[in-house]
Design an enzyme around this catalytic site. Structure first.
Site, short mmCIF file in Angstrom:
data_model
loop_
_atom_site.label_atom_id
_atom_site.label_comp_id
_atom_site.label_asym_id
_atom_site.label_seq_id
_atom_site.Cartn_x
_atom_site.Cartn_y
_atom_site.Cartn_z
N SER A 46 0.82 -1.22 0.00
CA SER A 46 0.00 0.00 0.00
C SER A 46 0.86 1.26 0.00
CB SER A 46 -0.93 0.01 1.21
OG SER A 46 -1.90 -1.00 1.12
N GLY A 242 -2.23 4.02 -3.92
CA GLY A 242 -2.70 5.00 -4.89
C GLY A 242 -4.12 5.49 -4.70
N CYS A 268 -9.53 -1.40 3.31
CA CYS A 268 -8.75 -0.24 2.87
C CYS A 268 -9.07 0.15 1.42
CB CYS A 268 -7.26 -0.50 3.08
SG CYS A 268 -6.30 1.02 3.25
N LEU A 269 -8.20 -0.12 0.46
CA LEU A 269 -8.52 0.20 -0.94
C LEU A 269 -9.78 -0.54 -1.38
CD1 LEU A 269 -7.77 1.62 -3.61
CD2 LEU A 269 -6.41 -0.41 -4.19
N GLN A 272 -12.71 1.38 -0.26
CA GLN A 272 -12.91 2.58 -1.09
C GLN A 272 -13.50 2.23 -2.45
OE1 GLN A 272 -8.90 4.03 -1.07
NE2 GLN A 272 -8.88 4.26 1.15
N HIS A 351 -7.11 -1.59 9.26
CA HIS A 351 -6.52 -2.90 9.01
C HIS A 351 -6.73 -3.83 10.21
CE1 HIS A 351 -4.19 -2.47 5.19
NE2 HIS A 351 -4.46 -1.20 5.44
N GLU A 353 -6.11 -6.86 10.56
CA GLU A 353 -5.03 -7.84 10.74
C GLU A 353 -3.86 -7.23 11.50
OE1 GLU A 353 -3.22 -5.36 7.73
OE2 GLU A 353 -5.27 -6.04 8.05
#
Length: 372
Positions: A46, A242, A268-269, A272, A351, A353
């Site tokens: 990431s 990104g 996360c991504l 989104q 996250h 994890e």
């Protein structure tokens, strides 16, 4: 150590010492407040396209080892630390951090005031910068920076995603035996690799899922065919680097999966991209959330969890129109978790994890397993 020069897009020029790879790199600079786990941060895909400033002043003390790699390589452009220790002391150490950075062509920057850099980023926001062991004149560095693409213009997941599918074999790491638990799986899922972390896969397996990791280039039709053939029970959308807005092919792919009511979990991504696929575009935070000490409230149970975070983008508050908010960040009240109202879809921005960070949110993997 050799001299290295840093030039920021706000015109700031700083000088430091280099302990990693040599050369010239351009990327976005952010800061991370984690107290431990520098190797996991450096090898987290990431961070592709970014320089990471560590607010923890002492970095390198325990060295690096193969077990703590979150991926096969180090993906960030460089790291910036106040004090670097070249002679680590830890029984698990296999090599110093500098060796890892040089191996993967990542700049290491030290003997610099990281508190000052963090204050600049907090006040002015994450910004582009160039660092070089070759170029030291301000105007020359400025020219390099201005002629380079910005992070939001580059599709980094094409660089960090796996090229071939594989089945992940490990479960949660046992710190007492220094080994990985034997997977016991009852469900099968596909994990779309946008830059997935190894410990996310470990937690998915630990929760009872056999995980086949696939390249981001896989089509929605291929995934739907596997669901129809009952080869898989659900889909996981991974973290990654990104700006999610530029990932047009992923938007369309996820829309098709949502339409088929396939159970989906995103982190996360992935979180989104699910928002964008539902028609709610993400926005960029001033300096993002990067660290292992972010309080998040579970709105279902009322419990406050300390979480690990790594993102610059967030989903909009208007998404409440189609989804139930399950988690909220107590630093700035941004949305941290969602369950969509019209499909078996859930996602979190943080996250669960950890690695590094607290494990208070690990139960979320079990919730996805129950959804399957």
């Amino acid at each position: 150590m050799t001299k290295i020069s840093l030039y920021f897009e706000n015109g700031l020029l700083l000088e430091a010492k280099s302990f990693g790879a040599e050369g010239t790199s351009v990327g976005e600079i952010v800061f991370n407040t984690s107290l431990t786990g520098y190797q996991e941060i450096v090898t987290d895909p990431s961070y592709a396209g970014q320089f990471v400033t560590f607010t923890m002043p002492e970095i390198g003390n325990v060295g690096c080892n193969a077990q703590d790699m979150e991926s096969k390589a180090a993906h960030c452009k460089g790291i910036i630390v106040r004090s670097y220790q070249e002679r680590p002391s830890n029984f698990r150490c296999e090599e110093p951090l500098s060796a890892l950075l040089k191996k993967h062509n990542v700049l290491g920057i030290t003997e610099i005031d990281t508190r000052f850099i963090t204050k600049v980023l907090r006040e002015e926001g994450a910004m582009m910068m160039v660092a070089s062991t070759e170029i030291h004149e301000k105007e020359a560095l400025k020219k390099v920076l201005e002629s380079s693409p910005r992070i939001e213009e580059i599709n980094y997941i094409e660089q960090v995603s796996t090229k071939e599918s594989y089945v992940h074999k490990e479960a949660r790491y046992n710190a007492d035996t220094f080994s990985y638990e034997t997977p016991k799986t009852t469900k099968k899922i596909i994990a779309l690799d946008f830059g997935i972390k190894r410990n996310i896969l470990n937690e998915l397996t630990h929760a009872g899922m056999e995980v086949t990791v696939v390249p981001n280039s896989i089509s929605a039709e291929e995934i739907i065919a596997k669901v129809d053939a009952k080869e898989i029970d659900g889909v996981f959308l991974s973290n990654g680097p990104g700006d999610p807005i530029i990932l047009k092919e992923e938007h369309e792919k996820i829309k098709k999966l949502i339409a088929r009511k396939i159970p989906i979990f995103g982190i996360c991504l992935g979180h989104q991209l699910l928002s964008i696929a539902h028609g709610y575009d993400t926005f960029k935070l001033q300096f993002g959330h990067h660290g292992g000490n972010h309080p998040v409230k579970n709105t279902v149970t009322g419990t406050v969890e300390i979480t690990a975070q790594n993102h610059n983008y967030n989903v909009p508050d208007t998404i409440r129109e189609i989804a139930t908010v399950t988690h909220v960040n107590l630093f700035d009240n941004t949305i941290e978790g969602l369950k969509y109202n019209d499909s078996p879809t859930m996602s979190v921005q943080h996250h669960p994890e950890a690695s590094p960070g607290p494990h208070e949110s690990a139960y979320i993997f079990g919730e996805f397993a129950k959804m399957l």
